[in-house]
Write an enzyme that holds these catalytic residues in place. Structure first.
Site, PDB file in Angstrom:
ATOM      1  N   HIS A  67     -12.504 -22.024 -20.418  1.00  0.00           N
ATOM      2  CA  HIS A  67     -12.766 -20.596 -20.165  1.00  0.00           C
ATOM      3  C   HIS A  67     -14.216 -20.373 -19.747  1.00  0.00           C
ATOM      4  CE1 HIS A  67     -13.974 -16.560 -21.837  1.00  0.00           C
ATOM      5  NE2 HIS A  67     -12.984 -16.206 -21.046  1.00  0.00           N
ATOM      6  N   GLU A  70     -14.686 -21.456 -16.170  1.00  0.00           N
ATOM      7  CA  GLU A  70     -14.139 -20.442 -15.248  1.00  0.00           C
ATOM      8  C   GLU A  70     -15.153 -19.330 -15.000  1.00  0.00           C
ATOM      9  OE1 GLU A  70     -12.455 -16.420 -15.650  1.00  0.00           O
ATOM     10  OE2 GLU A  70     -11.211 -17.691 -16.929  1.00  0.00           O
ATOM     11  N   HIS A  71     -15.801 -18.857 -16.062  1.00  0.00           N
ATOM     12  CA  HIS A  71     -16.824 -17.817 -15.919  1.00  0.00           C
ATOM     13  C   HIS A  71     -17.941 -18.283 -14.991  1.00  0.00           C
ATOM     14  CE1 HIS A  71     -16.432 -14.441 -19.023  1.00  0.00           C
ATOM     15  NE2 HIS A  71     -15.258 -15.050 -19.011  1.00  0.00           N
ATOM     16  N   GLU A 143     -17.384 -11.268 -25.688  1.00  0.00           N
ATOM     17  CA  GLU A 143     -15.955 -11.259 -25.377  1.00  0.00           C
ATOM     18  C   GLU A 143     -15.149 -11.815 -26.555  1.00  0.00           C
ATOM     19  OE1 GLU A 143     -12.896 -13.254 -22.120  1.00  0.00           O
ATOM     20  OE2 GLU A 143     -15.031 -13.120 -21.641  1.00  0.00           O
TER      21      GLU A 143
END
Length: 428
Positions: A67, A70-71, A143
């Site tokens: 994740h 991906e950012h 997040e």
């Protein structure tokens, strides 16, 4: 491009593998104004232990790194953000990380080809420094904290934690604040160089487009110098068949208890077609048991044990599978008890053939209608293709399913001993 025609659903599929191993799939949808492309990587949050390309020993990376990576893909070496170029072309772009896959996508009505070129180029151009990695940690930490406060996410994650003791699907996709703070630029590059190689990626495109112009655009953007290795060694612990724990209860600010009933399936190393049939059969069985028009739901509703519908279904991946039934109830434990009793009774009396036929026809209709949505086609096609399954074969296999297949599956699955219950209840 090689053309494959599926006469069952009257759809064409074009396919080509580029020189460096990137597999390209294209379904033309003539007359559609919107076009959609998704570039998928066979790398998700579950892939925490592997042998990096060029090395001999396995490593375990930080939880949440897929994740995090991906950012970071959107940040470019020239200081620009990859989203900016999409916006300039009038395209809507996004990305997501799942347990088994990372995907980068966009949709556009105009300037599709420049956006497609940009999609391939930026995903093939990593840029990680200690400075920009540390900067991202604060953003992702916020997040993670946001999801920690989300009752719907946590009741689902707790259901996975109750089912799985060894498999990494019991770990949050984003990781934890502690784990992402350990991520370094070097660790990101190890993951990128291993998994983000063209042979481990697939590109799916759908829309009113020309196949030759598509391949010309793809070949122009595709970096032939990238490593292309299909022999990625992933290390995974063997998951026991039994569930880890039967019940997890947490308190959140909710007005009504939320429940997730999980049914852990045994992992079977079967061929892709058999895997798809097993999934379809289980989905039909799930609908027969939990449908809002079914006998069980009517009993629960009349007794005030369920509020709203019961959602969920069966999820099958390459190395694990489970079913989940979710909803809201004033008494989730009693509801679960009633579900267990009903399923046991259903095994004794069997599946009604008329109910099976109605459920099957509904699934056929729903599948055919879904082909009006290009995003549905693209996202499902990619998910299934990473399992070695052509999504266009779905309807053909669905039509083959008989009531005896569903009865056999009922005797194997949805058993109380392989079930768990996750509850989020109101704070006092």
């Amino acid at each position: 491009m090689k053309k494959i025609y599926n006469d069952v659903i009257n759809e064409e599929l074009y396919y080509e593998k580029t020189e460096n191993g990137l597999e390209v799939f294209f379904i033309p949808k003539r007359g559609f104004s919107n076009k959609y492309a998704v570039l998928g990587v066979d790398f998700g949050s579950n892939d925490l232990e592997f042998v990096p390309i060029g090395e001999e020993k396995p490593i375990r990376v930080s939880e949440g790194i897929a994740h995090f990576l991906e950012h970071k893909m959107f940040e470019q070496a020239d200081g620009k953000n990859a989203f900016d170029s999409f916006a300039e072309n009038g395209a809507n772009a996004n990305a997501f990380t799942g347990f088994t896959m990372t995907a980068y996508l966009f949709s556009a009505t105009e300037s599709f080809y420049p956006s497609l070129k940009h999609l391939i180029e930026y995903v093939q151009t990593p840029y990680y420094t200690d400075e920009n990695v540390n900067k991202e940690k604060g953003i992702i930490s916020q997040e993670i904290k946001m999801y920690e406060d989300d009752p719907n996410w946590n009741v689902y994650l707790n259901c996975l934690k109750a089912m799985y003791s060894k498999h990494n699907t019991n770990i949050d996709i984003a990781g934890s604040v502690e784990s992402i703070n350990k991520i370094t630029a070097e660790e990101l590059y190890k993951c990128y160089n291993t998994f983000y190689n063209p042979a481990n990626m697939k590109l799916f495109i759908v829309g009113d487009l020309e196949e030759k112009k598509l391949m010309d655009t793809i070949n122009e953007a595709n970096n032939l110098k990238l490593n292309s290795d299909t022999n990625i060694i992933r290390v995974k612990e063997e998951e026991p068949d039994r569930v880890k724990q039967k019940l997890i209860v947490e308190k959140y600010t909710v007005s009504m208890p939320i429940f997730y009933i999980g049914y852990k399936d045994k992992f079977e190393n079967i061929n892709p077609r058999d895997s798809l049939k097993k999934e379809i059969v289980t989905d039909i069985l799930f609908d027969i048991i939990f449908s809002s028009s079914g006998e069980l739901y009517q009993q629960l509703y009349n007794d005030g044990l369920v509020v709203g519908g019961i959602s969920g279904g069966y999820l099958c991946q390459k190395d694990y599978a489970y079913a989940i039934a979710a909803g809201a109830s004033k008494d989730p434990i009693e509801l679960k008890n009633r579900v267990d009793i009903y399923i046991d009774e259903l095994r004794k009396r069997g599946i009604d053939k008329y109910e099976f036929e109605i459920t099957k026809k509904k699934k056929i209709g729903k599948f055919l209608k879904s082909f009006d949505s290009i995003t549905y086609i693209a996202d499902n096609f990619l998910n299934y293709m990473f399992r070695g399954i052509n999504f266009l074969d779905y309807l053909e296999i669905l039509k083959e399913v008989e009531v005896c297949d569903v009865i056999k599956r009922l005797n194997e699955f949805f058993k109380e001993e392989n079930s768990v219950l996750s509850i989020v209840e109101p704070k006092e």
